[in-house]
Design an enzyme around this catalytic site. Structure first.
Site, PDB file in Angstrom:
ATOM      1  N   LYS A   1      10.708 -74.809 -12.760  1.00  0.00           N
ATOM      2  CA  LYS A   1      10.656 -73.360 -12.576  1.00  0.00           C
ATOM      3  C   LYS A   1      10.640 -72.985 -11.097  1.00  0.00           C
ATOM      4  O   LYS A   1      10.831 -71.842 -10.739  1.00  0.00           O
ATOM      5  CB  LYS A   1       9.520 -72.719 -13.365  1.00  0.00           C
ATOM      6  CG  LYS A   1       8.139 -73.178 -13.120  1.00  0.00           C
ATOM      7  CD  LYS A   1       7.200 -72.318 -13.993  1.00  0.00           C
ATOM      8  CE  LYS A   1       6.135 -73.149 -14.661  1.00  0.00           C
ATOM      9  NZ  LYS A   1       5.285 -72.412 -15.556  1.00  0.00           N
TER      10      LYS A   1
HETATM   11  N1  GLU Z   1       1.110 -72.458 -21.152  1.00  0.00           N
HETATM   12  C1  GLU Z   1       1.772 -73.714 -21.173  1.00  0.00           C
HETATM   13  C2  GLU Z   1       2.881 -73.764 -20.133  1.00  0.00           C
HETATM   14  O1  GLU Z   1       3.459 -72.750 -19.784  1.00  0.00           O
HETATM   15  C3  GLU Z   1       2.410 -74.042 -22.517  1.00  0.00           C
HETATM   16  C4  GLU Z   1       1.448 -74.054 -23.619  1.00  0.00           C
HETATM   17  C5  GLU Z   1       1.925 -74.690 -24.895  1.00  0.00           C
HETATM   18  O2  GLU Z   1       3.044 -74.396 -25.341  1.00  0.00           O
HETATM   19  O3  GLU Z   1       1.166 -75.464 -25.446  1.00  0.00           O
HETATM   20  O4  GLU Z   1       3.192 -74.824 -19.655  1.00  0.00           O
END
Ligand code: GLU
Length: 487
Positions: free
Chosen positions: A259
């Site tokens: 990202k």
């Molecule tokens: N919040 C996590 C991230 O953006 C992903 C969480 C999940 O899908 O378990 O990497």
């Protein structure tokens, strides 16, 4: 979690920047799975790290999903029974669970400082031991705890990982096994009480009754820790969500897309004239296939055909050329009025037009001749600029081509013949020019028309010549040819 026949799948990003290809591929698969099964898509923002996840990024994530047409049933802006859907608004819930885990002995306070942990980690590496927390604070006596407190030490909350292994069936990868030797006791909450990802994600998946977790493969290794939290919460194994870890998306150079790489953010594609349906269509093919060689699919077909069984476990490779080809197909499939709606913002933003009715009428007339030719909407301003530019000038780079052998003669003949034309439509223009330049002068079309194209549109890359001349009108076309004639 309970009843898995009522699918509840979540998309849970931590937007620390614009959402990128990998995030959106996950969101798309979550969405397609929810829609295919008539289930619910829960959109949860994992924003416990408020220094990196800002309001601006959260809003951008919401806007991006909406722009792509990936609607959700519960989450920001729509609410829902299991909210709030921003983790930063659920801190009390995580703190309560962390306290429960401490009370029943599943977790413990750990007073080790960052430097101490680092020192021991170095030692483990030197001795070829598995790195990770060594359990030093697992069973502290009350006296030891009092000493740490008296010394002013602050404690994190650590989950106790029992000996053994975690085994689960991943819907894409099959049986996955993690030896706990390599999954050391992990931190649930920092010394200031703020929760870490593993605590918040697992607690929320349970409380939001999530039945399926479709997410990127990078999170596969966090699964045994999440399962440990479910256990500590007292969730029976039959009620754990079904995990499906989507394959990595690699760049063309085989590097992992990230990202931090601005070029893979969806905002970039949006600005550069990619249609949401094209992005979704292309991303759907990154790790999934409709079952035949078909590459152009609609959102409706994706919903009808999407199953986890058709998701591949091997990495998918991002191919810009393929995305562009799909984008071109989607542009060609737009109706005239849809195409106009997509084109106008690009033209106004590039200041090619200001948006008057007259200009819009000319855009409407011009769009059909470029619809077949462009790959991205961002090509439109350069293609149509010649029709609107107030002070017309031939591109400096193209100027020499007006002086190449024969070019001036072409321009002179074209000017004379076109001046006589009474019907200024592209068929008449073509007829008279072909006759004069190809038949009478015996020129090859490429030679005959390239100087003319440059004189009229200013560039050798432009919509078809005769249509361009018709749109430009007789007066302006002749004036431009005339000013390209040097003597
Ligand atoms: N919040 C996590 C991230 O953006 C992903 C969480 C999940 O899908 O378990 O990497």
């Amino acid at each position: 979690m309970a009843d898995k026949s009522q699918v509840r799948v979540r998309f849970a990003p931590s937007p620390t920047g614009d959402l990128h290809v990998g995030n959106i591929r996950t969101a798309l698969f979550d969405w397609a799975y929810a829609r295919h099964t008539n289930g619910k898509l829960i959109f949860r923002i994992e924003d416990t790290d408020r220094e990196r996840v800002t309001d601006e990024y959260i809003q951008a994530a919401i806007d991006t999903l909406k722009w792509l047409g990936l609607n959700w049933d519960e989450g920001p802006e729509v609410g829902g029974e299991y909210g709030p859907y921003l983790q930063s608004q659920r801190l009390d819930i995580y703190a309560e669970w962390a306290q429960k885990f401490l009370d029943n002995g599943d977790a413990y306070h750990c007073y080790c400082s960052g430097e101490e942990l680092e020192e021991r980690r170095q030692l483990q590496m030197k001795n070829n031991q598995a790195p990770g927390y060594d359990g030093k604070c697992r069973d502290l006596s009350n006296t030891q705890i009092d000493e740490f407190k008296a010394a002013g030490r602050k404690a994190v909350i650590r989950m106790r990982m029992p000996q053994g292994e975690t085994v689960f069936t991943d819907a894409i990868r099959g049986e996955v096994k993690f030896e706990h030797l390599y999954v050391p006791d992990f931190v649930l909450a920092r010394a200031d009480g703020s929760p870490l990802y593993t605590l918040a994600v697992a607690v929320d998946d349970v409380l939001m009754k999530i039945t399926h977790v479709l997410r990127g493969e990078d999170l596969l290794s966090s699964t045994p820790r999440q399962i440990r939290v479910y256990q500590a919460m007292g969730v029976p194994e039959s009620e754990y969500p079904i995990f499906a870890h989507l394959p990595f998306v690699m760049g063309q150079d085989n590097a992992k897309l990230s990202k931090r790489n601005g070029e893979v953010s969806i905002a970039w594609y949006r600005e550069h004239g990619f249609l949401p349906e094209a992005i979704c269509n292309y991303l759907a093919l990154l790790g999934w296939s409709p079952g035949d060689d078909k590459e152009n699919i609609t959102m409706k077909e994706l919903v009808e055909l999407f199953t986890v069984e058709r998701v591949n476990s091997s990495p998918a490779r991002f191919d810009m050329k393929k995305l562009e080809a799909i984008n071109g197909d989607k542009i060609r499939a737009l109706t005239q009025s849809e195409f106009l709606q997509w084109a106008l913002p690009f033209l106004t933003q590039a200041k090619v037009i200001s948006g008057t009715t007259e200009e819009i009428d000319l855009v409407k007339a011009a769009l059909p001749i470029i619809q077949e030719r462009i790959v991205t909407l961002s090509e439109i301003p350069a293609m149509l600029n010649f029709l609107f530019v107030k002070q017309f000038a031939v591109d400096a780079q193209e100027q020499p081509k007006l002086l190449e052998v024969g070019a001036q003669e072409v321009l002179k003949v074209a000017l004379a013949r076109c001046s006589e034309l009474t019907n200024w439509d592209h068929l008449s223009i073509e007829e008279v020019l072909r006759k004069a330049l190809i038949v009478e002068l015996g020129l090859k079309p490429r030679i005959a028309f390239s100087a003319l194209r440059i004189a009229v549109t200013g560039s050798h890359i432009s919509p078809p010549l005769f249509e361009s001349m018709q749109l430009l009108g007789k007066e302006r076309s002749l004036a431009r040819i005339s000013s390209a004639i040097t003597s």
